[in-house]
Design a protein around this motif. Structure first.
Motif, PDB file in Angstrom:
ATOM      1  N   PHE A 177     -58.156 -18.215 -83.561  1.00  0.00           N
ATOM      2  CA  PHE A 177     -58.942 -17.745 -84.698  1.00  0.00           C
ATOM      3  C   PHE A 177     -58.124 -16.770 -85.550  1.00  0.00           C
ATOM      4  O   PHE A 177     -58.089 -16.875 -86.773  1.00  0.00           O
ATOM      5  N   VAL A 178     -57.457 -15.836 -84.877  1.00  0.00           N
ATOM      6  CA  VAL A 178     -56.618 -14.870 -85.597  1.00  0.00           C
ATOM      7  C   VAL A 178     -55.461 -15.586 -86.293  1.00  0.00           C
ATOM      8  O   VAL A 178     -55.137 -15.298 -87.459  1.00  0.00           O
ATOM      9  N   LEU A 179     -54.842 -16.548 -85.585  1.00  0.00           N
ATOM     10  CA  LEU A 179     -53.736 -17.290 -86.174  1.00  0.00           C
ATOM     11  C   LEU A 179     -54.197 -18.129 -87.357  1.00  0.00           C
ATOM     12  O   LEU A 179     -53.463 -18.302 -88.335  1.00  0.00           O
ATOM     13  N   ALA A 180     -55.430 -18.665 -87.265  1.00  0.00           N
ATOM     14  CA  ALA A 180     -55.974 -19.435 -88.385  1.00  0.00           C
ATOM     15  C   ALA A 180     -56.173 -18.538 -89.595  1.00  0.00           C
ATOM     16  O   ALA A 180     -55.902 -18.929 -90.734  1.00  0.00           O
ATOM     17  N   LEU A 181     -56.640 -17.319 -89.356  1.00  0.00           N
ATOM     18  CA  LEU A 181     -56.809 -16.366 -90.451  1.00  0.00           C
ATOM     19  C   LEU A 181     -55.478 -16.052 -91.119  1.00  0.00           C
ATOM     20  O   LEU A 181     -55.398 -15.876 -92.337  1.00  0.00           O
ATOM     21  N   LEU A 182     -54.419 -15.996 -90.322  1.00  0.00           N
ATOM     22  CA  LEU A 182     -53.090 -15.672 -90.846  1.00  0.00           C
ATOM     23  C   LEU A 182     -52.358 -16.894 -91.402  1.00  0.00           C
ATOM     24  O   LEU A 182     -51.282 -16.760 -91.969  1.00  0.00           O
ATOM     25  N   GLY A 183     -52.942 -18.079 -91.188  1.00  0.00           N
ATOM     26  CA  GLY A 183     -52.316 -19.300 -91.688  1.00  0.00           C
ATOM     27  C   GLY A 183     -51.261 -19.879 -90.779  1.00  0.00           C
ATOM     28  O   GLY A 183     -50.581 -20.846 -91.136  1.00  0.00           O
ATOM     29  N   VAL A 184     -51.115 -19.333 -89.563  1.00  0.00           N
ATOM     30  CA  VAL A 184     -50.065 -19.799 -88.659  1.00  0.00           C
ATOM     31  C   VAL A 184     -50.408 -21.156 -88.059  1.00  0.00           C
ATOM     32  O   VAL A 184     -49.517 -21.973 -87.789  1.00  0.00           O
ATOM     33  N   VAL A 185     -51.707 -21.424 -87.839  1.00  0.00           N
ATOM     34  CA  VAL A 185     -52.107 -22.696 -87.248  1.00  0.00           C
ATOM     35  C   VAL A 185     -51.635 -23.855 -88.112  1.00  0.00           C
ATOM     36  O   VAL A 185     -51.178 -24.895 -87.628  1.00  0.00           O
TER      37      VAL A 185
END
Length: 212
Positions: free
Chosen positions: A53-61
Motif C-alpha cells: 500500500f505504501v509502495l503504491a502510494l509512492l508509485g514503486v509498485v
C-alpha cells in the motif's frame, strides 16, 4: 461512512479469502501450531500488504510492471520460496502436533512469500489502486461510490484482519474434532505451494528469456 467501511472490507476480503499460497501457509500453521501461529502467519501477509500500500502510494509498485527483468527475478524468488516452504509443509504433516513451531516463524514465512508473490503485485496494480481513489472502489466488477478514502483503507485492512483471525479459528476448531485434519491440510498445503512454486519458476524463466 458505512458504505466506505463496507467497500473497504469487501476489497480486503477479495484479496485475503481466495485460495492460494498465502492461505495454504495460514492453514498449515493453524493446524500444526494452533490459532496463534495461524494468525501470526496472517499478520505476516497483512504486513506485506501494508508495505504494498505504501509502495503504491509512492508509485514503486508500477515500477515492477514497467521493468520485466525486475518482475521476472521477483517471480523466480517467490517460486523458489514456495518450493522450500512446500517441503516444510510436507515435513510438518509428518510431525506430531505437540512439536509446534513458534508463531514468529509463521509470520516471517508468510511475509517473505507475500512480499515476493506476483499475484499480490498484480492485485495492487488492478483492484488495489482503488484504495488510492478517495471517491470510489471496484469490488467484483461493481463500482461503489465511497466518498471517504480513509475509511475505505481502514475497512480494507479490517477485512483482511477478519479473515486472518476467522480462518484459523475454523481450522483449529475443526481440527479438534477431526484428528486427521492436520495431516490432510499439511499435505494439501505442500501440494498447493509446490504447484505454485513450479508455476512461478516457469513464469520467471519464461519472462527472463523474453528479455534477452
Amino acid at each position: 461512512m458505512v458504505v466506505s467501511l463496507l467497500a473497504g472490507v469487501l476489497l480486503g476480503l477479495s484479496l485475503a479469502a481466495p485460495p492460494g499460497p498465502m492461505n495454504a501457509v495460514i492453514a498449515n500453521e493453524s493446524v500444526n501450531g494452533g490459532w496463534r501461529s495461524g494468525v501470526a502467519a496472517g499478520l505476516g501477509a497483512m504486513t506485506a500488504d501494508a508495505c504494498f500500500f505504501v509502495l503504491a502510494l509512492l508509485g514503486v509498485v508500477t515500477f515492477v510492471r514497467e521493468f520485466p527483468v525486475v518482475r521476472g527475478v521477483m517471480v523466480g524468488i517467490g517460486g523458489l520460496l514456495m518450493l522450500y516452504f512446500a517441503y516444510g509443509a510436507y515435513l510438518d504433516a509428518q510431525t506430531a502436533l505437540s512439536e509446534r513451531s513458534a508463531p514468529g516463524a509463521g509470520f516471517r514465512k508468510a511475509f517473505a512469500l507475500a512480499i515476493t508473490n506476483p499475484y499480490q503485485v498484480v492485485w495492487w496494480l488492478t483492484a488495489g489502486v482503488a484504495l488510492l481513489d478517495p471517491g470510489s472502489v471496484e469490488v467484483a466488477g461493481y463500482t461503489l461510490a465511497t466518498g471517504n478514502g480513509t475509511l475505505t483503507v481502514v475497512g480494507f485492512f479490517a477485512g483482511i484482519f477478519l479473515w486472518i483471525t476467522g480462518f484459523p479459528s475454523v481450522l483449529v476448531t475443526t481440527g479438534r474434532r477431526v484428528d486427521s485434519l492436520a495431516k490432510a491440510v499439511g499435505y494439501g498445503s505442500a501440494v498447493l505451494l509446490a504447484g505454485f512454486g513450479v508455476l512461478f519458476c516457469y513464469q520467471s524463466v519464461d519472462a527472463l528469456l523474453k528479455t534477452l
